[in-house]
Each structure stands twice: as structure tokens, then as C-alpha cells.
Write a protein that holds these residues in place. Structure first.
Motif, mmCIF file in Angstrom:
data_model
loop_
_atom_site.group_PDB
_atom_site.id
_atom_site.type_symbol
_atom_site.label_atom_id
_atom_site.label_comp_id
_atom_site.label_asym_id
_atom_site.label_seq_id
_atom_site.Cartn_x
_atom_site.Cartn_y
_atom_site.Cartn_z
ATOM 1 N N LYS A 339 0.661 -1.114 0.093
ATOM 2 C CA LYS A 339 -0.045 -0.022 0.048
ATOM 3 C C LYS A 339 0.863 1.277 -0.021
ATOM 4 C CE LYS A 339 -3.873 -2.029 2.486
ATOM 5 N NZ LYS A 339 -4.939 -2.138 1.321
ATOM 6 N N ILE A 340 2.066 1.137 -0.295
ATOM 7 C CA ILE A 340 3.088 2.248 -0.312
ATOM 8 C C ILE A 340 2.452 3.545 -1.032
ATOM 9 C CG2 ILE A 340 5.326 3.442 -1.027
ATOM 10 C CD1 ILE A 340 6.521 0.725 -0.416
ATOM 11 N N GLU A 341 2.248 3.206 -2.571
ATOM 12 C CA GLU A 341 1.505 4.502 -3.064
ATOM 13 C C GLU A 341 0.098 4.769 -2.883
ATOM 14 O OE1 GLU A 341 1.684 3.048 -7.115
ATOM 15 O OE2 GLU A 341 3.990 2.728 -7.070
ATOM 16 N N ASP A 342 -0.329 4.098 -2.060
ATOM 17 C CA ASP A 342 -1.769 4.587 -1.447
ATOM 18 C C ASP A 342 -1.918 5.696 -0.434
ATOM 19 O OD1 ASP A 342 -2.920 2.828 -3.278
ATOM 20 O OD2 ASP A 342 -3.236 1.264 -1.937
ATOM 21 N N PHE A 343 -0.680 5.492 0.156
ATOM 22 C CA PHE A 343 -0.432 6.377 1.304
ATOM 23 C C PHE A 343 -0.231 8.005 0.912
ATOM 24 C CE2 PHE A 343 0.877 2.421 3.644
ATOM 25 C CZ PHE A 343 -0.110 2.347 4.284
ATOM 26 N N GLU A 344 0.429 8.091 -0.228
ATOM 27 C CA GLU A 344 0.487 9.390 -0.593
ATOM 28 C C GLU A 344 1.403 10.224 0.400
ATOM 29 O OE1 GLU A 344 -3.381 11.127 -1.299
ATOM 30 O OE2 GLU A 344 -3.838 9.862 -3.087
ATOM 31 N N PHE A 345 2.457 9.745 0.774
ATOM 32 C CA PHE A 345 3.398 10.444 1.575
ATOM 33 C C PHE A 345 4.053 11.706 0.986
ATOM 34 C CE2 PHE A 345 4.250 5.761 2.983
ATOM 35 C CZ PHE A 345 3.609 6.097 4.270
ATOM 36 N N SER A 346 4.218 12.624 1.927
ATOM 37 C CA SER A 346 5.032 13.804 1.555
ATOM 38 C C SER A 346 6.409 13.659 1.227
ATOM 39 C CB SER A 346 4.866 15.119 2.605
ATOM 40 O OG SER A 346 5.632 14.521 3.652
ATOM 41 N N SER A 347 7.155 14.476 0.460
ATOM 42 C CA SER A 347 8.484 14.373 0.146
ATOM 43 C C SER A 347 9.393 14.343 1.372
ATOM 44 C CB SER A 347 8.862 15.379 -0.830
ATOM 45 O OG SER A 347 8.866 16.816 -0.113
ATOM 46 N N LYS A 348 8.999 14.782 2.407
ATOM 47 C CA LYS A 348 9.820 14.983 3.822
ATOM 48 C C LYS A 348 9.521 13.291 4.298
ATOM 49 C CE LYS A 348 9.742 19.658 5.022
ATOM 50 N NZ LYS A 348 9.359 20.788 5.880
ATOM 51 N N GLN A 349 8.492 12.739 4.245
ATOM 52 C CA GLN A 349 8.307 11.536 4.738
ATOM 53 C C GLN A 349 8.925 10.600 3.962
ATOM 54 O OE1 GLN A 349 3.825 11.893 4.725
ATOM 55 N NE2 GLN A 349 3.533 12.090 6.906
ATOM 56 N N ILE A 350 8.661 10.740 2.553
ATOM 57 C CA ILE A 350 9.483 9.419 1.859
ATOM 58 C C ILE A 350 11.036 9.733 1.987
ATOM 59 C CG2 ILE A 350 9.957 9.270 -0.581
ATOM 60 C CD1 ILE A 350 7.570 7.919 0.062
ATOM 61 N N PHE A 351 11.523 10.725 2.285
ATOM 62 C CA PHE A 351 12.827 11.204 2.397
ATOM 63 C C PHE A 351 13.329 10.461 3.586
ATOM 64 C CE2 PHE A 351 16.594 13.578 4.117
ATOM 65 C CZ PHE A 351 17.351 13.223 3.302
ATOM 66 N N PHE A 352 12.521 10.532 4.644
ATOM 67 C CA PHE A 352 12.789 9.943 5.874
ATOM 68 C C PHE A 352 12.934 8.438 5.801
ATOM 69 C CE2 PHE A 352 11.353 7.888 10.038
ATOM 70 C CZ PHE A 352 12.190 8.268 10.793
ATOM 71 N N ILE A 353 11.841 7.946 5.261
ATOM 72 C CA ILE A 353 11.466 6.527 4.940
ATOM 73 C C ILE A 353 12.910 5.747 4.315
ATOM 74 C CG2 ILE A 353 10.331 4.519 4.007
ATOM 75 C CD1 ILE A 353 7.847 6.178 4.758
ATOM 76 N N LEU A 354 13.320 6.384 3.151
ATOM 77 C CA LEU A 354 14.186 6.179 2.286
ATOM 78 C C LEU A 354 15.537 6.261 3.008
ATOM 79 C CD1 LEU A 354 13.854 7.598 -1.436
ATOM 80 C CD2 LEU A 354 14.137 5.290 -0.712
ATOM 81 N N ALA A 355 15.877 7.082 3.747
ATOM 82 C CA ALA A 355 17.164 7.481 4.649
ATOM 83 C C ALA A 355 17.296 6.301 5.697
ATOM 84 C CB ALA A 355 17.121 8.765 5.075
#
Length: 564
Positions: A339-355
């Protein structure tokens, strides 16, 4: 066609734990202890209670006997070989892959449910113990069976159908009670969640009756053990691992021990923690659950959170306990990935998860990193790659702020499936490769002792716990020499500090001049070399292998005085 491919994939995953299953020696502690109990049964010993012949008495026979019964059956079919000792664990692991697929089919799209089985198959900790004769994988498979049964139970409307699933739930719960104490009550948590969702006892009464009936059927074994061994056995039922340090297993990481085990076993398990966090936000919660699967998701969340907190806060910590948190973590991680794409994370949230994800990937694929960070060696060089990735991502977020969320999600998904592919390849090659266990060399030692025709030997070791004197691996390969099964043979355990040397004890063994010395080598190579150097003064070395060093009878007098 898709379903056919799915079942082929499940069959291939099922085979992974069996790859080269027989290689390597039976490992000391749980595997050897259970194998010895199974051998007692097979040789005509007590089927109900093996305490009087087992290594350490109650130390190795407090657990209920179901797993040992199954291991004994496996030995009867395949013989007393490694494969038969490990068959039940490997088969249970394969069943767990199948059960996870059907569980996740009820929560996410069926075509992606195979992802859960893949995630479990590439988890290093799970794979390791599915290839050892230990009961943890078997018990976790019973929990998954109970969980799936309750999901089906919750879907049924007719009471006749509910009764059938209640009987099945009670059956697998009974098997759990006959496998391990205390932790076997985990399925009761599933039942509690179902009660609060239904808010009616009449909806779950058949399940309650099944649980009570299962407890009644399991109780004779427990009552028998209590009646025979009194307080010694009763005290073992009172969760000593929770409030006290058992077997000196209190690690320096404290409550972060299992978090570190997750990072080392499968970096993708990180997503189970993230899903728990985002579940707190209402805008994401509706995307995670719906009316049809709310019971399954909430149960899984509580299963994971409760088990992780209890094991993390408990005084005793053991590596194999990690497996009791892995199944629920796998289900949550699978939901998150789907469901990653369904959550519609902000760029900051995605950045945190990727880091965080990048750091965990490096921690898993390069385990030496943790040692380097502690020592400061090459620390700057290690950080270059994750910092470079983070920097490029940050620059892109400035140039294309609107597209960053879309691309980041795709990068994350691509990274996840790439890791799964690499890890699956690693697991298969690892299992196919003739890897030795942590302790190997007992076969060679026992062959030498047999050929030498000695009747007694000195077992020299560094004590972590008092149970180290049992020498379970040597017991298995010597046909119970250290268990006392051979009246004409004996051995003398001599302990030294876990990370040090006791020269007084080393000198004391000189009096047993006709005995061989079997030295279990410690992890600290410097300590091992110092002990061997002392033994060289009086005895000639016969064998030195991965885990043991064997010295012959005393032939020299000490040349140098040892300060005591």
C-alpha cells in the motif's frame, strides 16, 4: 495461470529450508538436548517423561514433549541422522510460507500475498532456525494456523460452520500447549481481539469452549510433572525469563537487542514499525484496514507490538526468541509494501523512510559496519554511499518538488524488490553451500576417543552458565557418554571463567594423568592460545579443529611454576 504460478512459487519456497539440510553437526544446547530426548524415546525409554535420562534432568526436559515426540517419529522413519533431527523444523517452515500466503490473501490483493512468503523465506534468523532441531519455528507455525483459522471463523455466519473452525482452533492451541510453556498462550490474544470486535460472548463461545477443552487435555502432563518434581518444576512455569536473567543472557543492548536483530535478519522488517506509527493517523488508517480485514490487521498489530515490547523489556534475551516476533512483523511489512503508493506520503516523509531504509540495508548486507562504527575505523568511508544517495535525493526534491513523491515511491518499491531478489539468492546459495555450524568438530573428537579406548576424559571449558558442563554435542555423538548411559565410562567437567583463565584448575588436572583433555575452544582466540600453551607443558596435542582441541595423557612435568 497466475494461481498456478503462485503455487509453483510456494512449492519452491517450501523446498528452501530442506536444501542441504543434513550438512553440519548437531549443534549444542537446544538441538542436541531435544535430539537426546528423542533418542531416549526411540531406544525404549519413557515416552511421557525423559527427565531421568535427559542431560541435566529437568534443565532439558521442562518443555512439553510434543516436539520431541515428532522428532522421535522422524528418527524412526529416517534414522538417527541430522535430517531426522531437523525435519520437523524445516517442514514447519515450509508450512509457515503457505499459511502466510493465505493469511495475507485475506488482507491484501491475492496476487501480492506471495510477497509475505518471500519476506519470511529471506529472513536470516528464521532461515537459520528452520534448519535446526529447535521448536520455535514449529510453534510459530501453530500460531499462524490458529490466526488463519480465526480469520475464517470471523467470516462465517452459520453456527455449524463456526463450530468446525472452533474445533480446529482448539486442536492447534492444544498442540501449542504440548510444545512450549507460557508463550503457547499467544493465540489467546487473537481471541481477545475477536471478542472486543464482536462484543458478544455468544459469537465466540465455541472458541472459548475449545480453548478450555484444550487446556483440560494438556493439563495431565503438567500435573504429572508438578506432582513428581514439586516446586522445582512449578517455579519453571512462572515466567523466570521475564523478571530475571536466565543463563546469563542479559546483553548490553538492553531493550534495543531485538531491534538490532530485526535489522540484521531482514532490513524490510523495518516497515512493520513504520506501519504501526502511521496507523495512529486517521487519514492512513482507513487505507490500511477495511471492514472485511479489520480483525486480521488489528490482531496482527497487537500481536507484533505486545510480543516486541514483552521480549524487549524482559531481563533474559536470546537470539531465537526473535522468531516469535517475525511472523507478525512480516504481515505488517507486507501490508505496508503493498500500500505504499496509496499512502501518498509527502516528500519529507518519503525522504525519511528512504534514509532509514538505506541505513538498514547497509547494516544487513555489511554486518561489519556496526563493529566499525563502534571502533571508529573507516567510519567516514562507510557513510559516503548512504550520504551520497540522500544528497542526490535532496537535490532532486528541490528541482522537482512536485514529482518527488511519485518518483520516491517508485524508487522505494524498486529498492524493496531488488533487496528481496538479492536476499533470496543469498539464502539459496547459503543453504546450498556446505556451511558448518557455530560448533563443529565433535564427530572427530568422539571418533578419536573411541579409537583410543580411553574410559574417561577431562572436559575443559569456559563457563557462561552452569549448564555448560553438560557438553550436549559430545553427548549426542558419543552415544550418551556424558549422560551416564555407559556405566564403564566417565568424564570430568572442569570450568574456567568465560573470558579468562584459571591456572589453578589447569594445574589440578595434572593429577588425572591418564585422562585425555577435551578443550572446548572459546570465542576469544587469545584466551584459547594461552590455555593451549599451558596444556602443551604436560600433554601432546592430538586434535585441533574448529571447536575443540584434544590433548593426550600426561607425559611431561611442568617446566615453569605457575603463580596461583
Amino acid at each position: 495461470m497466475k494461481s498456478v504460478n503462485t503455487y509453483i512459487a510456494l512449492a519452491l519456497l517450501f523446498a528452501i529450508p530442506f536444501l542441504n539440510l543434513s550438512y553440519g553437526e548437531i549443534q549444542p544446547w537446544d538441538e542436541a538436548l531435544y535430539a537426546i530426548r528423542a533418542k531416549i524415546i526411540l531406544s525404549g525409554g519413557s515416552f511421557f517423561d525423559q527427565t531421568h535420562q535427559a542431560l541435566g534432568g529437568l534443565y532439558s526436559s521442562t518443555e512439553p514433549p510434543l516436539f520431541v515426540w515428532l522428532m522421535s517419529l522422524s528418527m524412526w522413519i529416517f534414522g538417527e541422522v541430522n535430517f531426522s533431527v531437523r525435519f520437523v523444523s524445516a517442514f514447519s517452515s515450509g508450512c509457515a510460507f503457505v499459511l502466510l500466503f493465505f493469511i495475507c490473501s485475506k488482507i491484501i490483493q491475492q496476487k501480492r500475498a506471495i510477497l509475505a512468503s518471500l519476506l519470511l523465506s529471506i529472513t536470516l534468523c528464521w532461515n537459520s532456525y528452520s534448519r535446526l532441531g529447535m521448536l520455535d519455528i514449529f510453534l510459530n507455525t501453530l500460531f499462524l494456523a490458529d490466526f488463519l483459522i480465526l480469520i475464517y471463523f470471523n467470516e462465517k455466519r452459520l453456527y455449524s460452520e463456526k463450530r468446525k473452525f472452533a474445533v480446529l482452533f482448539g486442536f492447534f492451541f492444544l498442540l501449542g500447549l504440548l510444545t512450549k510453556m507460557n508463550v503457547s498462550f499467544i493465540p489467546i490474544l487473537f481471541l481477545i481481539v475477536l471478542y472486543f470486535q464482536k462484543k458478544s460472548f455468544s459469537e465466540i463461545k465455541y472458541l472459548v469452549y475449545a480453548v478450555l477443552f484444550a487446556i483440560a487435555l494438556a493439563s495431565p502432563w503438567y500435573l504429572y510433572m508438578i506432582s513428581i518434581y514439586k516446586d522445582v518444576y512449578w517455579n519453571s512455569l512462572l515466567l523466570p525469563h521475564i523478571y530475571s536473567v536466565v543463563e546469563n543472557n542479559d546483553v548490553i543492548l538492553g531493550p534495543f537487542y531485538y531491534l538490532n536483530q530485526f535489522a540484521a535478519a531482514n532490513s524490510l522488517l523495518l516497515f512493520s514499525f513504520i506501519l504501526c506509527l502511521i496507523f495512529l493517523f486517521k487519514k492512513y488508517r482507513s487505507k490500511i484496514i477495511n471492514e472485511s480485514n479489520s480483525f486480521a490487521v488489528i490482531t496482527c498489530l497487537l500481536w507484533f507490538i505486545c510480543s516486541f515490547l514483552i521480549f524487549s523489556l524482559a531481563r533474559t534475551r536470546m537470539h531465537h526468541y526473535t522468531n516469535y516476533m517475525i511472523p507478525s512483523a512480516i504481515i505488517l511489512a507486507t501490508i505496508f509494501i503493498e500500500k505504499i503508493e496509496d499512502f501518498e506520503f509527502s516528500s519529507k516523509q518519503i525522504f525519511f523512510i528512504l534514509a532509514v531504509f538505506t541505513i538498514c540495508i547497509f547494516r544487513q548486507f555489511f554486518p561489519a559496519i556496526s563493529t566499525m562504527i563502534k571502533s571508529g575505523v573507516y567510519f567516514r568511508n562507510i557513510l559516503i554511499i548512504p550520504l551520497l544517495i540522500s544528497g542526490l535525493f535532496f537535490i532532486f526534491s528541490i528541482i522537482h518538488p512536485k514529482k518527488i513523491g511519485i518518483y520516491a515511491s517508485k524508487i522505494l518499491v524498486f529498492s524493496i524488490y531488488s533487496v528481496i531478489g538479492f536476499m533470496l539468492l543469498k539464502i539459496v546459495t547459503t543453504n546450498l553451500h556446505e556451511n558448518e555450524g557455530n560448533f563443529d568438530g565433535a564427530i572427530e573428537v568422539n571418533r578419536m576417543l573411541k579409537l583410543s579406548k580411553v574410559k574417561s576424559f577431562i572436559y575443559l571449558y569456559h563457563e557462561h552458565t552452569s549448564a555448560d558442563s553438560l557438553a550436549p554435542q559430545l553427548a549426542w555423538y558419543s552415544d550418551g557418554w556424558t549422560c551416564g548411559w555407559q556405566p564403564d565410562k566417565s568424564f570430568h567437567p572442569v570450568s574456567m571463567p568465560e573470558t579468562g583463565i584459571d591456572y589453578k584448575k589447569l594445574k589440578s588436572i595434572d593429577s588425572l594423568e591418564y585422562d585425555y583433555v577435551v578443550y572446548l575452544l572459546p570465542k576469544e582466540k587469545a584466551v584459547a592460545e594461552m590455555v593451549k600453551r599451558d596444556l602443551y607443558q604436560t600433554r601432546n596435542p592430538i586434535i585441533v579443529n574448529k571447536s575443540y582441541a584434544v590433548f593426550g595423557m600426561k607425559v611431561y612435568h611442568r617446566k615453569h611454576a605457575i603463580e596461583l
